[in-house]
Design a protein around this motif. Structure first.
Motif, short mmCIF file in Angstrom:
data_model
loop_
_atom_site.label_atom_id
_atom_site.label_comp_id
_atom_site.label_asym_id
_atom_site.label_seq_id
_atom_site.Cartn_x
_atom_site.Cartn_y
_atom_site.Cartn_z
N GLU A 1 23.20 -29.59 -17.48
CA GLU A 1 22.47 -28.41 -17.93
C GLU A 1 21.03 -28.61 -17.53
O GLU A 1 20.53 -29.74 -17.52
CB GLU A 1 22.59 -28.24 -19.44
N PHE A 2 20.34 -27.52 -17.21
CA PHE A 2 18.97 -27.67 -16.76
C PHE A 2 18.13 -26.45 -17.11
O PHE A 2 18.65 -25.35 -17.32
CB PHE A 2 18.90 -27.94 -15.25
N ASP A 3 16.82 -26.69 -17.17
CA ASP A 3 15.84 -25.62 -17.29
C ASP A 3 15.39 -25.26 -15.89
O ASP A 3 15.24 -26.14 -15.04
CB ASP A 3 14.63 -26.07 -18.11
N ALA A 4 15.20 -23.97 -15.67
CA ALA A 4 14.69 -23.49 -14.38
C ALA A 4 13.32 -22.86 -14.62
O ALA A 4 13.08 -22.22 -15.64
CB ALA A 4 15.65 -22.46 -13.79
N GLY A 5 12.44 -23.05 -13.65
CA GLY A 5 11.11 -22.47 -13.72
C GLY A 5 10.69 -21.99 -12.34
O GLY A 5 11.44 -22.08 -11.38
N GLY A 6 9.48 -21.49 -12.27
CA GLY A 6 8.98 -20.97 -10.99
C GLY A 6 9.26 -19.49 -10.89
O GLY A 6 9.00 -18.73 -11.83
N HIS A 7 9.81 -19.06 -9.76
CA HIS A 7 10.06 -17.64 -9.54
C HIS A 7 11.23 -17.10 -10.35
O HIS A 7 11.40 -15.89 -10.46
CB HIS A 7 10.29 -17.36 -8.05
N LEU A 8 12.05 -18.00 -10.89
CA LEU A 8 13.13 -17.63 -11.81
C LEU A 8 13.03 -18.58 -13.00
O LEU A 8 13.07 -19.79 -12.82
CB LEU A 8 14.51 -17.76 -11.16
N GLU A 9 12.90 -18.04 -14.20
CA GLU A 9 12.80 -18.87 -15.40
C GLU A 9 14.03 -18.67 -16.26
O GLU A 9 14.49 -17.54 -16.45
CB GLU A 9 11.55 -18.53 -16.19
N GLY A 10 14.55 -19.78 -16.77
CA GLY A 10 15.70 -19.70 -17.65
C GLY A 10 16.45 -21.01 -17.67
O GLY A 10 15.84 -22.08 -17.64
#
Length: 170
Positions: free
Chosen positions: A92-101
């Motif tokens: 499982e991971f956190d996403a950031g930058g141009h797409l967050e979630g």
């Protein structure tokens, strides 16, 4: 206005055991740009001090910054930071930058462990102003571009697995 949440999922199937798939997708040096045609590094990996030398802890101490080039001509830069790692079945991971979630990859053995089903889930909101402006009319095109990029990733991972199998038979 809150940006739209994109709930994107893909399922990939491989004629390889989950451990073989895991070895490639959970590589602590992030080998994705080697096998995923639409993926490249946006910046070097950032790694804090891991709690231990285990693969799980090293992955959780690592943030990857990746560019993903969409078939529509735009590139999204996304950070991926694992928050939960269960070898060899789940990240499982956190996403950031141009797409967050958030995102999740789950590997499930099939055919007595000789094959693998890989489920990929993304729950993300765009942060780029132009994407949020166009989402009401362009969401189907963004989703189609994502599907194509994921298909190319699946084919690349299939080739990487075939290359690993070929290396093991030498």
């Amino acid at each position: 206005m809150t940006p739209r949440l994109f709930d994107l999922s893909s399922t990939w199937h491989f004629a390889a055991a989950p451990e073989a798939v895991w070895a490639i997708i959970a590589d602590v040096d992030m080998s994705w740009p080697k096998w995923w045609p639409d993926c490249s590094f946006a910046a070097p990996l950032v790694r804090t001090e891991p709690d231990s030398n285990s693969q799980e802890d090293i992955l959780k101490a690592t943030t990857s910054y990746l560019n993903f080039k969409a078939s529509l001509g735009y590139t999204l830069t996304i950070s991926i930071h694992p928050t939960k790692v269960v070898t060899p079945s789940e990240i499982e991971f956190d996403a950031g930058g141009h797409l967050e979630g958030t995102g999740k990859v789950t590997l499930t053995p099939e055919t007595n462990g000789t094959k693998t089903r890989m489920d990929i889930e993304w729950k993300v909101r765009p942060t780029k102003h132009w994407m949020n402006l166009l989402t009401p009319i362009a969401a189907p095109a963004f989703t189609a571009a994502h599907t194509l990029m994921m298909r190319r990733g699946e084919k690349g991972l299939r080739r990487a697995l075939a290359g690993d199998a070929a290396e093991q038979t030498k």
